[in-house]
Write a protein that holds these residues in place. Structure first.
Motif, mmCIF file in Angstrom:
data_model
loop_
_atom_site.group_PDB
_atom_site.id
_atom_site.type_symbol
_atom_site.label_atom_id
_atom_site.label_comp_id
_atom_site.label_asym_id
_atom_site.label_seq_id
_atom_site.Cartn_x
_atom_site.Cartn_y
_atom_site.Cartn_z
ATOM 1 N N ASP A 88 0.822 -1.209 0.000
ATOM 2 C CA ASP A 88 0.000 0.000 0.000
ATOM 3 C C ASP A 88 0.857 1.261 0.000
ATOM 4 N N ASP A 89 2.011 1.199 0.655
ATOM 5 C CA ASP A 89 2.882 2.370 0.768
ATOM 6 C C ASP A 89 3.719 2.628 -0.486
ATOM 7 N N MET A 90 3.747 1.696 -1.414
ATOM 8 C CA MET A 90 4.630 1.817 -2.573
ATOM 9 C C MET A 90 4.135 2.892 -3.554
ATOM 10 N N ASP A 96 3.735 6.401 0.097
ATOM 11 C CA ASP A 96 4.003 6.989 1.399
ATOM 12 C C ASP A 96 5.422 6.661 1.845
ATOM 13 N N SER A 97 5.978 7.537 2.665
ATOM 14 C CA SER A 97 7.376 7.384 3.084
ATOM 15 C C SER A 97 7.528 7.008 4.549
ATOM 16 N N LEU A 98 6.392 6.946 5.294
ATOM 17 C CA LEU A 98 6.475 6.694 6.733
ATOM 18 C C LEU A 98 5.413 5.680 7.135
ATOM 19 N N ARG A 99 5.832 4.695 7.944
ATOM 20 C CA ARG A 99 4.896 3.692 8.456
ATOM 21 C C ARG A 99 5.400 3.226 9.816
ATOM 22 N N ARG A 100 4.514 3.221 10.791
ATOM 23 C CA ARG A 100 4.861 2.815 12.150
ATOM 24 C C ARG A 100 6.054 3.598 12.692
ATOM 25 N N GLY A 101 6.109 4.865 12.282
ATOM 26 C CA GLY A 101 7.123 5.770 12.802
ATOM 27 C C GLY A 101 8.503 5.619 12.204
ATOM 28 N N HIS A 106 10.076 0.453 0.921
ATOM 29 C CA HIS A 106 10.708 0.825 -0.347
ATOM 30 C C HIS A 106 11.654 2.013 -0.190
ATOM 31 N N ILE A 107 11.474 2.801 0.862
ATOM 32 C CA ILE A 107 12.412 3.893 1.146
ATOM 33 C C ILE A 107 13.652 3.346 1.842
#
Length: 298
Positions: A88-90, A96-101, A106-107
């Motif tokens: 989903d973040d790709m 998106d560039s941030l997940r769970r802080g 992919h970043i």
């Protein structure tokens, strides 16, 4: 001990159990291909609310559960959830560039590694759920099928497809609820079902009652996600705040307004609690998790 303190203590213990089970069942970061396994562990370990494995565990308290089956189900449902977040973040999805802080997969690594990490987590979930337990084979097969349906085109993946197809388009409440019953609700329903099915002594009536609870809970969770996307900041959420608004996605807040959305989530939680009432004290953690959904800050 107060109800809130009881939930907090149980939640912390259950989250620690989830972490331990995931740590044990995932390949070592030193196992070839090491970069892929490092990425899988990076996105899975050390973060998240663990709502879905907690629902597995709470539902398993209603009967005489096979504990090996419970732990396998906890790990499997969380791996499916994490794989969905990675994809989903790709850039092709929400970018998106941030997940769970922390930086998204992919970043931190690269797009190819993130894609493969998600793929590998999905298949590992079914590997784990198919391992021997003390359950009858027919019950275990039903659990595998339940998770597969929840993750596929008639569940989570289908909900994602509807979401992407409706960016920038108006949706009525029925359409929005259909999308989120698949995108978010299907895996929450599966988590409750897996925990209940790990108890050979629970019958069809109990399973149907719990499915009704999970349907209400899954919808309430998504409504609150839309509320928090508007209210909370990035540091609190652990992911980029306001992302749905920026991407012009259909949300409950856009459709209903902020306060009506919050009241709707609270009403859904109350309905879920009513369905649990006949199950008595054994359902107290399922009840508390429902209340947590509307009280949470991220």
């Amino acid at each position: 001990m107060s109800r809130a303190n009881d939930l907090k203590a149980w939640q912390q213990k259950a989250q620690a159990q989830t972490e331990s089970v995931l740590e044990k069942l995932m390949p070592s970061e030193h196992t070839v291909p090491s970069t892929l396994h490092q990425a899988m562990r990076y996105v899975t370990l050390g973060g998240g609310k663990r709502l879905r494995p907690l629902l597995v565990l709470a539902a398993s308290e209603l009967g005489e559960a096979d504990q090996t089956a419970v732990e396998y189900a906890m790990a499997a449902v969380e791996m499916i959830h994490v794989y969905s977040l990675v994809h989903d973040d790709m850039p092709a999805m929400d970018n998106d560039s941030l997940r769970r802080g922390k930086p998204t997969c992919h970043i931190q690594y690269n797009e190819a590694t993130a894609l493969l990490a998600g793929d590998a987590l999905q298949t590992l979930a079914f590997d784990i759920l198919s391992r021997p337990t003390g359950l009858p084979p027919s019950r275990q097969l039903n659990m595998i099928a339940a998770l597969a349906r929840a993750a596929g085109s008639l569940g989570m993946a289908g909900g994602q497809a509807i979401d992407l197809a409706n960016v920038g388009k108006p949706m009525n409440q029925a359409g929005l609820e259909q999308m989120h019953s698949l995108k978010t609700g299907a895996l929450i329903r599966a988590a409750v079902s897996l925990g209940a099915q790990a108890c050979p002594d629970l019958g069809d009536d109990d399973l149907q009652r719990l499915d009704g609870y999970a349907r209400k809970l899954g919808l309430a969770f998504q409504v609150m996600d839309d509320v928090l996307d508007c209210e909370a900041d990035t540091a609190t959420l652990g992911k980029t705040a306001g992302k749905d608004t920026d991407n012009n996605k259909p949300t409950y807040v856009k459709l209903m307004g902020l306060e009506p959305s919050r009241r709707y989530a609270e009403d859904l939680v109350a309905q879920a609690a009513d369905l649990l009432a006949p199950l008595g004290e054994k359902a107290r953690h399922l009840q508390a998790l429902a209340e947590f959904v509307t009280a949470r800050k991220h």
